[in-house]
Motif scaffolding. Structure first.
Motif, PDB file in Angstrom:
ATOM      1  N   LEU A 173      -2.174   9.639  -4.846  1.00 50.00           N
ATOM      2  CA  LEU A 173      -1.302  10.273  -3.853  1.00 50.00           C
ATOM      3  C   LEU A 173       0.131  10.354  -4.367  1.00 50.00           C
ATOM      4  O   LEU A 173       0.780  11.395  -4.298  1.00 50.00           O
ATOM      5  CB  LEU A 173      -1.319   9.450  -2.566  1.00 50.00           C
ATOM      6  N   LEU A 174       0.597   9.230  -4.919  1.00 55.44           N
ATOM      7  CA  LEU A 174       1.962   9.151  -5.412  1.00 55.44           C
ATOM      8  C   LEU A 174       2.178  10.148  -6.549  1.00 55.44           C
ATOM      9  O   LEU A 174       3.183  10.845  -6.620  1.00 55.44           O
ATOM     10  CB  LEU A 174       2.211   7.721  -5.919  1.00 55.44           C
ATOM     11  N   ARG A 183       0.559  12.889  -7.087  1.00 55.29           N
ATOM     12  CA  ARG A 183       0.576  14.249  -6.561  1.00 55.29           C
ATOM     13  C   ARG A 183       1.940  14.560  -5.935  1.00 55.29           C
ATOM     14  O   ARG A 183       2.490  15.632  -6.124  1.00 55.29           O
ATOM     15  CB  ARG A 183      -0.537  14.401  -5.513  1.00 55.29           C
ATOM     16  N   LEU A 184       2.478  13.581  -5.216  1.00 53.94           N
ATOM     17  CA  LEU A 184       3.783  13.762  -4.563  1.00 53.94           C
ATOM     18  C   LEU A 184       4.874  14.020  -5.607  1.00 53.94           C
ATOM     19  O   LEU A 184       5.701  14.922  -5.456  1.00 53.94           O
ATOM     20  CB  LEU A 184       4.126  12.506  -3.748  1.00 53.94           C
ATOM     21  N   CYS A 237       8.032   3.254 -10.076  1.00 52.40           N
ATOM     22  CA  CYS A 237       7.083   4.221  -9.528  1.00 52.40           C
ATOM     23  C   CYS A 237       5.976   4.513 -10.546  1.00 52.40           C
ATOM     24  O   CYS A 237       4.784   4.532 -10.202  1.00 52.40           O
ATOM     25  CB  CYS A 237       7.822   5.488  -9.156  1.00 52.40           C
ATOM     26  N   PHE A 275       4.633  17.386  -6.991  1.00 46.90           N
ATOM     27  CA  PHE A 275       5.139  18.336  -6.009  1.00 46.90           C
ATOM     28  C   PHE A 275       6.666  18.368  -6.042  1.00 46.90           C
ATOM     29  O   PHE A 275       7.279  19.433  -5.949  1.00 46.90           O
ATOM     30  CB  PHE A 275       4.640  17.941  -4.613  1.00 46.90           C
ATOM     31  N   MET A 276       7.274  17.199  -6.220  1.00 44.18           N
ATOM     32  CA  MET A 276       8.743  17.116  -6.236  1.00 44.18           C
ATOM     33  C   MET A 276       9.354  17.945  -7.363  1.00 44.18           C
ATOM     34  O   MET A 276      10.460  18.462  -7.217  1.00 44.18           O
ATOM     35  CB  MET A 276       9.193  15.661  -6.381  1.00 44.18           C
TER      36      MET A 276
END
Lengths: 284, 281
Positions: free
Chosen positions: A99-100, A102-103, A84, A106-107
């Motif tokens: 995007l990844l 940011r995700l 990742c 967020f996690m």
């Protein structure tokens, strides 16, 4: 210059404070755990049965539970996180990396209990039906969920160290005609040794120290786990489950031994990793 | 709808309203009115069987008296007794009678406001509806580990038990298992709610919960021919029962006293009955 002195002073106080707290906690656990040694129960801890009614306080099954669950979570999570991070920092093009990233950030903000709750209703039944044995509350379920929990820690550290590789190195690799994958394997990874180790170390610490996932998902049985599908109890979950016992009881005292063990484990990992990094010499 | 119909409808609703006003409202006012003019926080923790009643009582009280704050935490009976004894909470609930040692050490005052049974439960998909005491002991000790041995499917039994702080566990262990062994391979869950969720989710599970917590998501299992229900516990036919206690350190005063009095009032006892427990009055 006076303000600089003031800031330095404040920071020194803060640093001394956090060191003092860490040392004090260790001292506190030693002092409260001392009656175990004097009453001769200490070695009793390293037997394999937890039967407080019969005076047996073995915590070996919980040590095994902790090691298996955290170890397996690392095995699941490390490749996932490495891939990742590679995607975010080096390999992917366009909007995907942002995007990844940011995700993943967020996690990190999702409370553990949410993972635990989702795990009970989504993961546990799947594992139970899939494997066809046991209740689904087992080492495998807990480590899968824990792998998701610790992945963001690793991904963020890996990404940071990957993007920190000097541009000139990458340009040199490009000039030699390296493909993106070759560049990643032969330039980026060797340059990011320190970031990789730090990420793994912090994630391992989180995996070993996490209480709630194991408490909710692993089943908490006190028997020594014989397979990945067996119910098991980790040291932090054990502390959470036993802490309600009477303050003066020996049962309660043994918790300090659990605490000391967890503490020692973390310290050992930190020391070993530091040494490893130093030996390798690692680039910045 | 005709005019007569409409006026009839109107008249009925007015009479219902009147009934509500003259019949119900004064009763509520009587039981809740001691809270009038009081302000502060009541901290409650401990027994997880008590939680539904505590929440319902807190809701009624806080809705009418916004100056009263009530916080409710679980943890189990052992935690409740310890926390109230250490002065961390105002009321420590327990699903077992505190031991003599605990009572003298912490100067506890006990208030038993309801009676509750503890019954075996399995998943609704399970066909086993009744077990003997001997079978139950063998299942929990781990010597019977397949449902086939007790007339069910050829599947391994998944055992669920509670943590050692649980009053539900201590009552079940004493009265149903005769202080027999509970297998170390049993899964351990931390509240009555968690037990219900675990058994409701696992088709081959067996566990035990407070009778007040039983609903259609789990299926009660008869023990020696007696199904644990509100009625059988009340009649004394089902033997595995305990008091639900709220404990305070020393004589309760102020808001805490008002709250405990409320649990024993008609409304409070009604709440206990509505949540599946047997009122003491």
């Amino acid at each position: 210059m006076r303000s600089q002195g003031l800031v330095q002073g404040l920071l020194a106080v803060a640093a001394a404070g956090s060191v003092a707290v860490t040392v004090l906690i260790f001292g506190f656990m030693i002092v409260l755990g001392l009656p175990l040694v004097t009453s001769g129960t200490f070695f009793n801890l390293f037997t394999s049965s937890w039967l407080p009614n019969e005076g047996l306080y073995g915590i070996v099954p919980m040590m095994a539970g902790s090691l298996f669950i955290a170890g397996l979570a690392m095995i699941f999570s490390f490749p996932l996180s490495l891939g990742c991070a590679a995607l975010v920092a080096v390999l992917a093009k366009g909007r995907v990396p942002a995007l990844l990233h940011r995700l993943v950030r967020f996690m990190t903000g999702i409370p553990t209990v949410v993972y635990g709750f989702a795990g009970i209703f989504l993961l546990v039944p799947v594992v139970r039906e899939w494997t066809g044995s046991g209740s689904g509350m087992c080492i495998l379920s807990a480590s899968l969920l824990l792998a998701i929990l610790i992945a963001p820690t690793m991904i963020l550290f890996f990404t940071d160290s990957f993007t920190g590789v000097p541009k000139s190195y990458l340009a040199a690799a490009d000039a030699l005609g390296a493909t993106p994958v070759q560049k990643f394997l032969h330039v980026v990874i060797p340059c990011s040794w320190r970031g990789l180790t730090t990420g793994v170390l912090l994630a391992l610490g989180r995996a070993v120290g996490d209480t709630l996932i194991a408490l909710m998902i692993a089943g908490n049985a006190t028997a020594f786990p014989g397979s990945l599908l067996d119910s098991a109890r980790t040291l932090p979950a054990h502390i959470a489950l036993v802490v309600a016992a009477d303050f003066d009881s020996l049962e309660f005292r043994t918790l300090f031994a659990c605490g000391i063990l967890l503490y020692a484990f973390t310290t050992l990992t930190v020391v070993l990793t530091r040494r490893m990094v130093a030996d390798k010499g690692g680039a910045p | 709808m005709t005019r007569i119909g409409r006026s009839l409808y109107g008249r009925i609703s007015i009479s219902i309203l009147t009934l509500l006003l003259i019949g119900v409202a004064p009763a509520v006012a009587d039981d809740l009115s001691p809270f009038a003019g009081q302000a502060g926080t009541i901290k409650i923790s401990g027994g997880t069987a008590h939680i539904p009643v505590m929440k319902a009582a807190a809701k009624q009280i806080m809705q009418r008296f916004s100056d009263v704050r009530i916080t409710i935490a679980g943890g189990g009976s052992g935690v409740g007794i310890k926390q109230v004894g250490e002065g961390l909470v105002d009321i420590g609930n327990s699903g077992r009678k505190p031991t003599d040692e605990e009572i003298t050490k912490y100067d506890l005052k006990m208030f038993k406001w309801a009676i509750d049974g503890v019954g075996l439960v399995v998943n609704p998909k399970n066909t086993v509806a009744s077990l003997t005491t001997a079978q139950t002991k063998a299942i929990f000790a781990g010597s019977i580990h397949n449902w086939k041995a007790v007339g069910g499917a050829d599947k391994a039994i998944n055992l669920y038990t509670r943590d050692t702080a649980s009053g539900t566990r201590s009552v079940f262990w004493k009265k149903a298992l005769g202080k027999g062994e509970i297998s170390a391979k049993a899964n351990v869950v931390v509240s009555n709610g968690a037990m219900k969720a675990a058994v409701a989710n696992d088709p081959y599970a067996i566990g035990y919960v407070s009778v007040g917590h039983m609903d259609e998501s789990v299926q009660p299992v008869a023990l020696d021919g007696v199904t644990p229900t509100l009625e059988t516990v009340k009649s004394g036919e089902y033997k595995i029962a305990r008091g639900l206690y709220s404990n305070t350190k020393g004589e309760p005063t102020g808001l805490t006293k008002t709250f405990i009095d409320f649990l024993f009032s008609e409304t409070g006892q009604g709440l206990a009955a509505a949540k599946g427990f047997i009122p003491v009055k």
